[in-house]
Scaffold this active site. Structure first.
Site, PDB file in Angstrom:
ATOM      1  N   ASP A 128      -5.342  -4.026  -2.752  1.00 59.05           N
ATOM      2  CA  ASP A 128      -4.388  -3.719  -1.698  1.00 59.05           C
ATOM      3  C   ASP A 128      -3.800  -4.989  -1.081  1.00 59.05           C
ATOM      4  O   ASP A 128      -4.519  -5.874  -0.643  1.00 59.05           O
ATOM      5  CB  ASP A 128      -5.088  -2.898  -0.603  1.00 59.05           C
ATOM      6  CG  ASP A 128      -4.103  -2.143   0.259  1.00 59.05           C
ATOM      7  OD1 ASP A 128      -3.080  -2.728   0.620  1.00 59.05           O
ATOM      8  OD2 ASP A 128      -4.367  -0.972   0.566  1.00 59.05           O
TER       9      ASP A 128
ATOM     10  N   SER B 213       0.839  -1.193   0.000  1.00 56.91           N
ATOM     11  CA  SER B 213       0.000   0.000   0.000  1.00 56.91           C
ATOM     12  C   SER B 213       0.879   1.250   0.000  1.00 56.91           C
ATOM     13  O   SER B 213       1.737   1.399  -0.870  1.00 56.91           O
ATOM     14  CB  SER B 213      -0.957  -0.035   1.197  1.00 56.91           C
ATOM     15  OG  SER B 213      -1.971   0.921   1.061  1.00 56.91           O
TER      16      SER B 213
END
Length: 505
Positions: free
Chosen positions: A321, A167
């Site tokens: 993610d 991320s």
């Protein structure tokens, strides 16, 4: 129309579920305080050094014994036995007690310097020791604290050659992986370098330009708030220098890994120069930052032989993610012999799980024998919180096993060295998905993170010392095998010949 209505229903359920999750996290924290209070009452009257027991104490005693054995073997020149003991030390973690760890590492380094190990033995020792990797967690705009960690590692010459980012950690990791040490030192200490970072993360070009009142409307209408193109054109391109994983390794010698999660499910995807050499780092950053309901899922892009961009041939799936499956994939990264992990952790939901570790550390600074007991019980306290969390999952509204929220909560977020940034302020959490507000505040954030990181680096310094001693031994051995002048080996051989002659006489 049906799809829009379905997205609206999911978004409404998510908004209703969020306060419940926050309430449950508060309950977990209160549970931890209750467990800690019970522990304090049970051991209040404990005094004397004889009361110090537990895993940490046993490990320290074993480390002291190992250091003593190495000294004796070195004096007796028992090379084969010394190699076996050194390999055992390198295959295990360093002791928690810093003084004991320093003593053990000093003995290992001296043994590597004195004993004339063969190339095969030294290579086996290198495989046992493995390599270090810096893991940069997710956490929205809290990820800017990672820059302080990077700056401190560079200042101490402790930056590993392997990095893994998830991320927002993939953004900072790509910045490190595509620049040399000299470039990083200059840009992270120079005001102009931080100004460029602030421009990318500030109010004008930052990744989160939408006001809070627009968030609910976008989620209900589209199912997510942002598309990824703004991030691809600005932050991802800025940090990656438009390089692929293979090109970044050729430029800096650093191996960089980004974690992603397939939308359709399945194991975590690790993107690096081994598994996806031609994938654009900027594309992987956007994929690793695509949190559900925040950013739309991404199709990975790779560079074709003619230099054009095309969809990655390794997978046709959309990616999300990586935090949802493996925020710090220490176990998965061991396939490349990465056995030592430095985890820079800024994920806000990890704080309740790390509180036992922090309180044990704080108390250990002033409460002597009792603190040793508390430190040894830290793992037990953490397991109690984890077990209670799983019990709540059975009868509460917490998502069941297999869902992405469940996987987000029940993964391991810690490594060998844990840099957990507790200097974060309450307003940082409120601005989790909002851009930076001022350059001065941004610089203070980087400085605070650097100071916090320095407290957790002594164990990494010891690890670096052991790696350097092993590399020096391999270099000396290569000189000897090339026929170069090797004074240490020649003197050792002459001592052996003299010893044989004395025995014959």
């Amino acid at each position: 129309m049906i799809q829009t209505r379905h997205s609206a229903v999911l978004a409404t359920l998510a908004l209703l579920l969020l306060p419940l999750l926050l309430l449950e996290l508060l309950l977990y924290f209160l549970l931890f305080l209750a467990l800690l209070l019970a522990f304090l009452l049970l051991h209040r009257k404990t005094t004397g050094t004889a009361a110090v027991t537990g895993t940490a104490t046993c490990a320290d005693a074993k480390a002291r014994s190992t250091a003593s054995i190495l000294r004796e073997l070195r004096r007796g020149r028992f090379r084969r036995s010394a190699a076996a003991v050194v390999q055992e030390v390198m295959s295990a973690d360093l002791p928690e007690d810093l003084l004991v760890a320093e003593e053990l590492v000093a003995e290992v380094c001296q043994t590597l310097e004195v004993c004339d190990f063969s190339s095969k033995v030294l290579r086996d020792l290198q495989r046992s020791l493995g390599e270090s990797c810096l893991y940069l967690s997710g956490g929205g705009m809290l990820g800017m604290y990672h820059l302080g960690t990077v700056r401190r590692l560079l200042e101490e010459d402790l930056m590993p050659q392997h990095l893994c980012g998830t991320s927002v950690g993939s953004i900072v990791g790509a910045y490190v992986a595509t620049r040399t040490d000299d470039e990083l030192r200059r840009e992270l200490t120079d005001l102009d370098g931080l100004q460029e970072w602030y421009r990318q993360m500030g109010p004008l070009e930052g990744p989160f330009p939408v006001q809070y009142w627009e968030v609910v409307v976008r989620v209900l209408w589209r199912g997510y708030i942002y598309d990824y193109m703004n991030q691809y054109k600005n932050q991802a391109t800025f940090v990656s220098n438009a390089l692929t994983f293979a090109e970044a390794y050729q430029r800096t010698g650093r191996s960089f890994t980004i974690t992603c999660t397939p939308v359709s499910g399945g194991p975590v995807v690790l993107l690096n120069r081994h598994t996806a050499p031609n994938v654009m780092i900027a594309s992987a950053i956007c994929a690793s930052s695509s949190m559900p309901m925040l950013v739309e899922a991404v199709r990975l892009l790779e560079k074709a032989p003619d230099g054009s961009l095309r969809p990655w041939s390794g997978s046709s799936e959309l990616m999300r993610d990586g935090t949802m499956l493996a925020d710090s994939p220490c176990e998965q990264m061991q396939r490349w012999n990465l056995r030592w992990s430095i985890v820079s952790q800024v994920n806000p939901h990890v704080v309740p799980f790390s509180m036992p570790f922090v309180l044990a550390k704080r108390i250990s600074q002033f409460s002597g024998v009792f603190a040793s007991r508390l430190t040894s019980a830290e793992g037990w306290l953490r397991r109690c919180i984890w077990s209670t969390l799983r019990s709540f999952q059975g009868w509460s509204t917490l998502p069941r096993e297999g869902s992405w929220i469940s996987q987000l909560l029940f993964q391991d977020y810690f490594g060998n060295v844990n840099i957990i940034h507790y200097e974060m302020r309450f307003r940082d959490y409120l601005r989790l998905i909002k851009n930076e507000t001022s350059l001065e505040d941004f610089r203070n954030k980087v400085h605070a993170a650097a100071c916090c990181s320095d407290r957790e680096l002594p164990r990494q310094r010891l690890r670096k010392k052991m790696e350097a001693a092993l590399e020096a031994a391999l270099l000396r051995r290569s000189f000897c095998e090339d026929g170069s002048d090797c004074v240490g080996s020649r003197s050792l051989r002459s001592r052996r010949i003299a010893g044989r002659r004395e025995r014959r006489v």
